[in-house]
Design a protein around this motif. Structure first.
Motif, short mmCIF file in Angstrom:
data_model
loop_
_atom_site.label_atom_id
_atom_site.label_comp_id
_atom_site.label_asym_id
_atom_site.label_seq_id
_atom_site.Cartn_x
_atom_site.Cartn_y
_atom_site.Cartn_z
N GLU A 184 0.89 -1.26 -0.07
CA GLU A 184 -0.04 -0.14 -0.14
C GLU A 184 0.76 1.22 0.00
O GLU A 184 0.32 2.32 -0.64
CB GLU A 184 -0.90 0.06 1.15
N HIS A 185 1.92 1.07 0.84
CA HIS A 185 2.85 2.60 0.95
C HIS A 185 4.08 2.39 0.17
O HIS A 185 5.01 3.22 0.72
CB HIS A 185 2.74 2.90 2.31
N PRO A 200 6.85 2.84 -1.93
CA PRO A 200 6.90 3.87 -3.30
C PRO A 200 7.92 3.45 -4.47
O PRO A 200 8.81 3.81 -4.77
CB PRO A 200 7.37 5.08 -2.63
N THR A 231 3.13 7.65 -2.66
CA THR A 231 1.96 6.59 -2.96
C THR A 231 1.04 7.78 -2.90
O THR A 231 0.59 8.52 -1.97
CB THR A 231 2.15 5.45 -2.37
N TYR A 232 -0.18 7.37 -3.97
CA TYR A 232 -1.42 8.01 -3.87
C TYR A 232 -2.60 6.92 -4.23
O TYR A 232 -2.47 6.30 -5.19
CB TYR A 232 -1.60 9.17 -4.81
N SER A 233 -3.41 6.61 -3.18
CA SER A 233 -4.49 5.80 -3.57
C SER A 233 -5.73 6.51 -3.44
O SER A 233 -6.38 6.78 -2.29
CB SER A 233 -4.53 4.56 -2.29
N THR A 275 -3.41 2.32 -6.75
CA THR A 275 -2.43 3.01 -5.95
C THR A 275 -1.54 3.31 -6.94
O THR A 275 -1.01 2.69 -7.77
CB THR A 275 -1.74 2.05 -5.00
N PHE A 334 2.35 5.06 -7.73
CA PHE A 334 3.38 5.41 -6.84
C PHE A 334 4.57 5.99 -7.75
O PHE A 334 4.81 5.93 -9.03
CB PHE A 334 4.20 3.84 -6.56
N GLN A 383 -0.09 -4.44 -12.76
CA GLN A 383 0.74 -3.57 -12.25
C GLN A 383 1.66 -3.03 -13.62
O GLN A 383 1.93 -3.94 -14.14
CB GLN A 383 1.76 -3.99 -11.08
N THR A 411 4.80 -0.03 -14.64
CA THR A 411 6.03 0.50 -14.17
C THR A 411 6.72 1.19 -15.16
O THR A 411 7.14 0.54 -16.05
CB THR A 411 6.94 -0.21 -13.29
#
Length: 810
Positions: free
Chosen positions: A113-114, A116, A543-545, A551, A553, A601, A603
């Motif tokens: 969740e957090h 980055p 991060t931003y949810s 989420t 990142f 996901q 990236t």
């Protein structure tokens, strides 16, 4: 950082989707060797016991053993919604002991969740149900990872991240249960040892700015191998399987918790003809004992001891083009021998000072004895040449057609001592009215290597040069190398509603020294030199949810990898200007579950090196010293996703069966020399008319394929206790030398490595009445022949391998 939940982030068996849906739904040795090791180990343990328990960095409660139904969520095809084919016996959890364990991701549903940056977890269920034979197979489905096969059994993996040099996995920081396990993490971070994949509980890989909590090498990624812990309820398993290439494997594990004490023993043995050269044999034994003691509700201690032994005929030398065309799977080097022993220990102490302040203090170390006996080759590959010359791997590029042994032989004898202490703290608090979590700590590490090379250019194979009149002339190297290293690190995670911001910094200071201990009259005898490095490494991530399904990142950090002692201080003990590797690493990405049956996901990454260290020559081998390559750039896209097609067709999540597809893809759009850079080769490596020095600015980096793909399709049915998966693993063309040579040279050490795809499959059937899973697996089902490496001649990829076996749980 820990939890009893067993969700993960592995796309092969949908555990990442599970996570998202949960969110949203022989040489004689002086006798001092072993005595010294015992004294040093005992001293360190006494020192550990004399300390006030320092604080657990992770509030990790052991995962309760899963029930028969909950295990189904992690088999291939499971979605985390319900069972999907149990593979182990049901057990009922008791109150577990908190286990001192340093994790880089963890197992909680909100583990990422957090964080980055991009992170991935390969679960034990994925390893077992897909019957991954090597770490290479297990890591290939992770986007961004390049793994170059060597001997075919994963004993010495070559792991790279995003186009970095994969040789001996030197650009990846490898840990077991949170402590480094390389030969010498600073002075020689080579993977001549890698623990058997079968004893892992899961594999964590982190590539974002969170790497600053670990080091020294955080330029590529951090790989954390989590081993099994004593279960709450006593139990174990026995596994046996075998197949072609005279392969067989046995694995025994038993443990449990009695009151406030947990114990576990794990023994593993396998032997096989090596897939690379089937006339060479390899044998590995691995024994681990682990105990966990609850001293009080606030303090727990873990102790782990491991013995590992490899006895094999594996050598360095590859094949020439002529030999490969004639028979790609046999070698004339049948007198090579690799004798490797490792004893390791790890003691971790958890202590909770308050509900908000905890720590784990790790005491760790290992002793390694490695003797590698190898035949030498003629420079022209012709053993009849009158002036045969001692050589470790190169042959004349333009004319060599054979790599046959001469009458020469040499033995690289090595000893390594490594030990360290590292307290890690976790502090939950508020900073200027903002919720915050701080992770911080320090570490001291000592490394020592005793390096000798014995060589015999006269006596012939099987003859000894020890103790005779020529003994001193046989001593080609006798060096003592030492490292004293200190590190400090701090990372603060600040939470602002749906945003988190995580700044961090790491400081590395280390000092190398080297002494030449050869007899008087030898060049450089008695010379001593040392050199020191200090490097601050900043970074920040966020991060931003916006909701439970997405989420976003982003992060940037300073990547760092120290030069090896052998590169920073040459064998003649002259200090050379070989700098540390430094890079700025950027990531932007998203993790999402846009639909209940779909998870993904993606990236974007970029790595800008101020300086990257690479091989100076084209092909390695003798004279292939490392050099500052200057500026390089890597950038591209990583994607991984999974879809449950059965759920899509039914319009609702089916808790009992899954039919899924998964995909992992990497586009390494750019991996090239961007600064002023020349390639310099000696005459032996040159083709007719080729210049010894040429500019390679703008050339592609070696072993950096532009495309990598793993795709799978599978089915799992919990009522039948059955699951199966078919996959393909593909890699595109790549260059084997910095000059980007296309046509292969006769010696096999230069030329394009053509891309390849292989098909693998696995099937498992659980029989509840006897608590046993039967399985069959196949690798390279089409039995294709392809090249995976040219660094010291041609290495062929894994041939067709078919194995079957059973795992009995008790």
């Amino acid at each position: 950082m820990g939890s009893s939940d067993q969700s993960g982030l592995d796309f092969e068996n949908s555990s990442y989707l599970h996570y998202l849906l949960r969110r949203g739904g022989g040489l004689s040795r002086p006798p001092r060797t072993w005595r010294t090791m015992a004294l040093r180990t005992a001293s360190l343990l006494i020192f550990a016991g004399s300390l006030t328990p320092a604080i657990p960095s992770a509030l990790y409660a052991e995962e309760p053993a899963q029930s028969e139904e909950s295990r189904g969520a992690l088999v291939p095809g499971g979605t985390g919604k319900a069972p999907a084919g149990p593979t182990e016996a049901p057990v009922q959890p008791e109150r577990p002991i908190n286990i001192p364990l340093t994790e880089i991701i963890g197992t909680a549903p909100d583990a990422l969740e957090h964080i980055p940056g991009s992170g991935h977890v390969v679960t034990q269920e994925s390893i077992f149900n897909n019957h991954r034979l090597t770490i290479n197979e297990a890591l290939r489905p992770i986007p961004g990872v390049v793994v170059r096969d060597e001997e075919g059994l994963g004993i010495r993996p070559n792991i790279a991240i995003r186009g970095l040099d994969p040789t001996r996995s030197r650009k990846v920081h490898i840990m077991e249960d949170g402590v480094p396990i390389m030969l010498m993490p600073y002075g020689d971070p080579s993977s001549y040892y890698f623990p058997p994949i079968f004893r892992f509980d899961r594999i964590e890989l982190l590539k974002g700015s969170g790497q600053l909590l670990y080091g020294p090498s955080n330029v590529g990624g951090v790989l954390n191998l989590i081993t099994r812990m004593p279960p709450a309820t006593p139990g174990g398993f026995f596994q046996f399987f075998g197949g072609n290439l005279n392969f067989y494997n046995t694995h025994f594990n038993y443990g449990g918790t009695w009151g406030k004490s947990g114990y576990m023993v794990d023994y593993f043995h396998y032997q096989s003809d090596t897939p690379r050269f089937t006339n060479i044999r390899a044998k590995v034994d691995d024994l681990t004992f682990k105990t966990v003691q609850e001293l009080s509700e606030r303090t727990q201690i873990l102790a782990k001891f491991n013995y590992y032994r490899e006895d094999s005929g594996i050598g360095y030398q590859g094949l020439t083009e002529s030999e490969y065309s004639s028979d790609p799977r046999t070698t004339p080097f049948t007198n090579d021998n690799f004798d490797f022993r490792r004893i390791g220990f790890h003691v971790a102490v958890n202590h909770m000072f308050t509900a908000n302040l905890t720590s784990t203090t790790n005491f760790f170390g290992h002793y390694i004895q490695r003797d590698w006996s190898r035949q030498s080759t003629d420079l022209d590959g012709d053993p009849t040449t009158a002036n045969a010359t001692f050589n470790t791997g190169n042959a004349i590029a333009a004319t060599a057609t054979r790599a046959l042994p001469t009458a020469g032989r040499f033995i690289n004898a090595r000893e390594y001592w490594v030990y360290g202490v590292e307290p890690r703290f976790n502090y939950v608090h508020r900073l200027f009215g903002v919720d915050a979590v701080a992770d911080f700590g320090v570490r001291y590490m000592y490394e020592e290597s005793n390096r000798q090379q014995f060589r015999n250019l006269v006596s012939g194979i099987g003859q000894s040069c020890f103790g005779g009149a020529n003994a001193q002339s046989c001593l080609g190297e006798d060096n003592l190398r030492k490292t004293n290293a200190y590190a400090a690190f701090l990372q603060e995670r600040l939470t602002f509603g749906k945003f988190t911001v995580t700044p961090g910094v790491r400081l590395e200071y280390f000092k190398y020294s080297q002494q030449n201990r050869q007899a008087p009259g030898t060049s450089g005898t008695g010379a001593f030199n040392d050199i020191e490095f200090i490097q601050p490494l900043p970074g920040i991530g966020a991060t931003y949810s916006p909701n439970k399904d997405y989420t976003f990142f982003a992060g940037v950090h300073r990547g760092f990898a120290p030069p090896q002692i052998s590169d920073a201080i040459q064998l003649n003990n002259a200090v050379v200007d070989l700098e540390a590797e430094l890079a700025w690493i950027y990531e932007v990405g998203v993790r999402s579950t846009p639909l209940y049956w779909l998870g993904a996901q993606a990236t974007l990454f970029r790595m800008d090196f101020d300086n990257q260290i690479i091989s100076q020559s084209a092909a390695g081998g003798t004279g292939a010293t490392l050099t500052n390559a200057g500026e390089t750039r890597h950038q591209g896209i990583e994607f991984a996703g999974k879809a449950d097609l059965l759920d899509l067709m039914k319009g609702v999540a089916d808790p009992r069966q899954d039919f899924f597809v998964d995909l992992s893809y990497t586009w390494l759009a750019e991996a090239e020399f961007t600064g002023t850079r020349n390639s310099s080769l000696s005459a032996i490596s040159l083709l007719p008319g080729e210049a010894s020095t040429v500019s390679i600015s703008g050339n592609r980096l070696t072993y950096a394929p532009k495309h990598m793909l793993t795709a799978g399709i599978g089915y799992a049915n919990a009522d039948w206790g059955f699951n199966t998966r078919l996959e393909t693993q593909c890699i595109s063309d790549m260059f084997s030398d910095d000059r980007n040579t296309v046509n292969p040279t006769p010696n096999g050490q230069r030329g394009v490595i053509k891309g390849w795809c292989v098909l693998n499959a696995a099937a498992n059937q659980y029989v509840k009445s006897i608590n046993t899973t039967f399985f069959v697996t196949g690798k390279n089902l089409l039995d294709q022949t392809f090249i995976v490496d040219r660094s010291r001649g041609i290495y062929a990829g894994l041939p067709l391998m078919v194995q079957a076996g059973a795992r009995w749980n008790f």
